[in-house]
Design a protein around this motif. Structure first.
Motif, PDB file in Angstrom:
ATOM      1  N   ILE A   1      94.610  41.661  24.372  1.00  8.11           N
ATOM      2  CA  ILE A   1      93.379  41.764  23.605  1.00  8.11           C
ATOM      3  C   ILE A   1      92.305  42.407  24.480  1.00  8.11           C
ATOM      4  O   ILE A   1      92.074  41.972  25.613  1.00  8.11           O
ATOM      5  CB  ILE A   1      92.929  40.385  23.079  1.00  8.11           C
ATOM      6  N   LYS A   2      91.700  43.477  23.969  1.00  4.81           N
ATOM      7  CA  LYS A   2      90.669  44.220  24.704  1.00  4.81           C
ATOM      8  C   LYS A   2      89.658  44.768  23.699  1.00  4.81           C
ATOM      9  O   LYS A   2      89.836  44.682  22.492  1.00  4.81           O
ATOM     10  CB  LYS A   2      91.278  45.390  25.494  1.00  4.81           C
ATOM     11  N   ARG A   3      88.608  45.399  24.241  1.00  8.42           N
ATOM     12  CA  ARG A   3      87.608  46.036  23.392  1.00  8.42           C
ATOM     13  C   ARG A   3      87.852  47.547  23.359  1.00  8.42           C
ATOM     14  O   ARG A   3      88.106  48.163  24.397  1.00  8.42           O
ATOM     15  CB  ARG A   3      86.194  45.745  23.904  1.00  8.42           C
TER      16      ARG A   3
ATOM     17  N   ILE B   1      93.609  55.079  21.435  1.00  8.47           N
ATOM     18  CA  ILE B   1      92.345  54.454  21.795  1.00  8.47           C
ATOM     19  C   ILE B   1      92.314  54.148  23.291  1.00  8.47           C
ATOM     20  O   ILE B   1      93.362  54.006  23.939  1.00  8.47           O
ATOM     21  CB  ILE B   1      92.106  53.147  21.008  1.00  8.47           C
ATOM     22  N   TRP B   2      91.105  54.072  23.845  1.00  7.46           N
ATOM     23  CA  TRP B   2      90.877  53.668  25.230  1.00  7.46           C
ATOM     24  C   TRP B   2      90.239  52.285  25.184  1.00  7.46           C
ATOM     25  O   TRP B   2      89.221  52.074  24.518  1.00  7.46           O
ATOM     26  CB  TRP B   2      89.956  54.674  25.921  1.00  7.46           C
ATOM     27  N   VAL B   3      90.852  51.305  25.872  1.00  3.24           N
ATOM     28  CA  VAL B   3      90.395  49.917  25.789  1.00  3.24           C
ATOM     29  C   VAL B   3      90.012  49.386  27.164  1.00  3.24           C
ATOM     30  O   VAL B   3      90.582  49.790  28.174  1.00  3.24           O
ATOM     31  CB  VAL B   3      91.472  49.006  25.156  1.00  3.24           C
ATOM     32  N   MET B   4      89.037  48.465  27.167  1.00  2.00           N
ATOM     33  CA  MET B   4      88.606  47.830  28.410  1.00  2.00           C
ATOM     34  C   MET B   4      88.244  46.379  28.113  1.00  2.00           C
ATOM     35  O   MET B   4      87.844  46.036  26.995  1.00  2.00           O
ATOM     36  CB  MET B   4      87.396  48.576  29.008  1.00  2.00           C
TER      37      MET B   4
ATOM     38  N   LEU C   1      92.923  44.200  33.733  1.00  3.89           N
ATOM     39  CA  LEU C   1      93.816  45.334  33.976  1.00  3.89           C
ATOM     40  C   LEU C   1      93.959  46.097  32.657  1.00  3.89           C
ATOM     41  O   LEU C   1      94.931  45.936  31.923  1.00  3.89           O
ATOM     42  CB  LEU C   1      95.177  44.840  34.486  1.00  3.89           C
ATOM     43  N   ASP C   2      92.983  46.934  32.390  1.00  2.00           N
ATOM     44  CA  ASP C   2      92.907  47.621  31.106  1.00  2.00           C
ATOM     45  C   ASP C   2      93.341  49.081  31.237  1.00  2.00           C
ATOM     46  O   ASP C   2      94.118  49.428  32.140  1.00  2.00           O
ATOM     47  CB  ASP C   2      91.500  47.492  30.524  1.00  2.00           C
ATOM     48  N   SER C   3      92.837  49.943  30.350  1.00  2.00           N
ATOM     49  CA  SER C   3      93.258  51.348  30.341  1.00  2.00           C
ATOM     50  C   SER C   3      93.053  52.030  31.686  1.00  2.00           C
ATOM     51  O   SER C   3      93.833  52.911  32.072  1.00  2.00           O
ATOM     52  CB  SER C   3      92.478  52.120  29.256  1.00  2.00           C
ATOM     53  N   ARG C   4      92.050  51.623  32.436  1.00  2.00           N
ATOM     54  CA  ARG C   4      91.755  52.252  33.730  1.00  2.00           C
ATOM     55  C   ARG C   4      92.919  52.139  34.697  1.00  2.00           C
ATOM     56  O   ARG C   4      93.136  53.021  35.539  1.00  2.00           O
ATOM     57  CB  ARG C   4      90.517  51.594  34.357  1.00  2.00           C
TER      58      ARG C   4
END
Length: 278
Positions: free
Chosen positions: A132-134, A186-189, A197-200
């Motif tokens: 789950i991310k934004r 989509i790019w999520v953070m 540990l998200d899209s980055r």
């Protein structure tokens, strides 16, 4: 001859046969315990349909979305709107399947009860391979963040103070970009950037850290449990600002093209009808 009648008027005035043999016998009510399996079956079927097509509950296993979401929160995820073609939008909190390589540890094998409850939506997914991310950027957007700076989407700076974890920096631990998000991804953070540990952190994977829209289970719409933390999860105002969307070349869509093609036909038909009536 009167003895052969089966529905005569004798019973109506009280004379002769009282007709008790013709009266329908009251139906014996079924035992509650015999009805219970049917009720349970219907309830489980409804729960399965709701979980599959409408809403599903998910448990928050980490602190990557603090303070928006706390470890142990239960959120309800809208699974209905994607069936009507809705796609993830900037600012939404979404649940998505691990596209591969995001979760390094295999999920523990669920027991039979956990598997069953997860199938009807009373527990999180049995395989636990969901995150789950934004959503920060969508297909066509360009997103970037430099050390000491803020996240930029299509050149517009995001003021993330409304949801970023207090003391967290936008990207000092992992600067990135500029990255052009491919269409349909989509790019999520996480809101707790130094613990997410998200899209980055997955730019070496196919998609350069972006997620395919089809991997998105749905949008988290409300914190349902514990009761004391009940709240909705709206899109922050910063994502509603004018000019955040990527510039696009105006093109005629299918509807406009169809209208343009239909107009001459309609006018031609009206002219033929007018000539015939004349």
């Amino acid at each position: 001859m009167d003895d052969d009648r089966t529905g005569g008027g004798g019973g109506a005035d009280g004379d002769g046969d009282d007709g008790s043999g013709d009266e329908p016998q009251p139906r014996k009510q079924r035992s509650f315990w015999k009805e219970l399996p049917l009720l349970i079956g219907i309830a489980l079927l409804l729960a399965l349909l709701i979980k599959t097509f409408l809403v599903q509950a998910f448990s928050i296993p980490s602190e990557s979305m603090m303070n928006t979401l706390q470890r142990g929160d239960r959120v309800l995820v809208d699974k209905l709107t994607p069936w009507f073609g809705s796609e993830p939008e900037r600012g939404e909190v979404v649940v998505f399947h691990d596209p591969g390589g995001w979760l390094n540890e295999p999920a523990p094998e669920p027991n039979a009860l956990q598997w069953f409850l997860s199938q009807i939506g009373l527990m999180p997914s049995a395989d636990q391979q969901d995150l789950i991310k934004r959503v920060i950027a969508v297909g066509g957007d360009t997103v970037e963040c430099k050390r000491g700076g803020k996240v930029h989407v299509n050149g517009k700076e995001l003021d993330e103070t409304g949801y970023l974890y207090p003391g967290s920096t936008p990207c000092d631990d992992q600067p990135f970009g500029p990255i052009k998000v491919p269409d349909g991804r989509i790019w999520v953070m996480g809101d707790n950037r130094q613990n997410s540990l998200d899209s980055r952190y997955h730019q070496e994977l196919p998609g350069n850290g972006t997620i395919e829209n089809k991997e998105v289970v749905g949008r988290a719409i409300v914190v349902a449990w514990p009761i004391g933390r009940w709240s909705t999860l709206p899109v922050p105002d910063v994502f509603e600002r004018t000019g955040l969307a990527a510039a696009a070349v105006a093109t005629a869509g299918p509807g406009a093209l169809g209208l343009a093609g239909a107009l001459p036909v309609v006018l031609w038909r009206r002219r033929l009808l007018a000539e015939r009536d004349a």
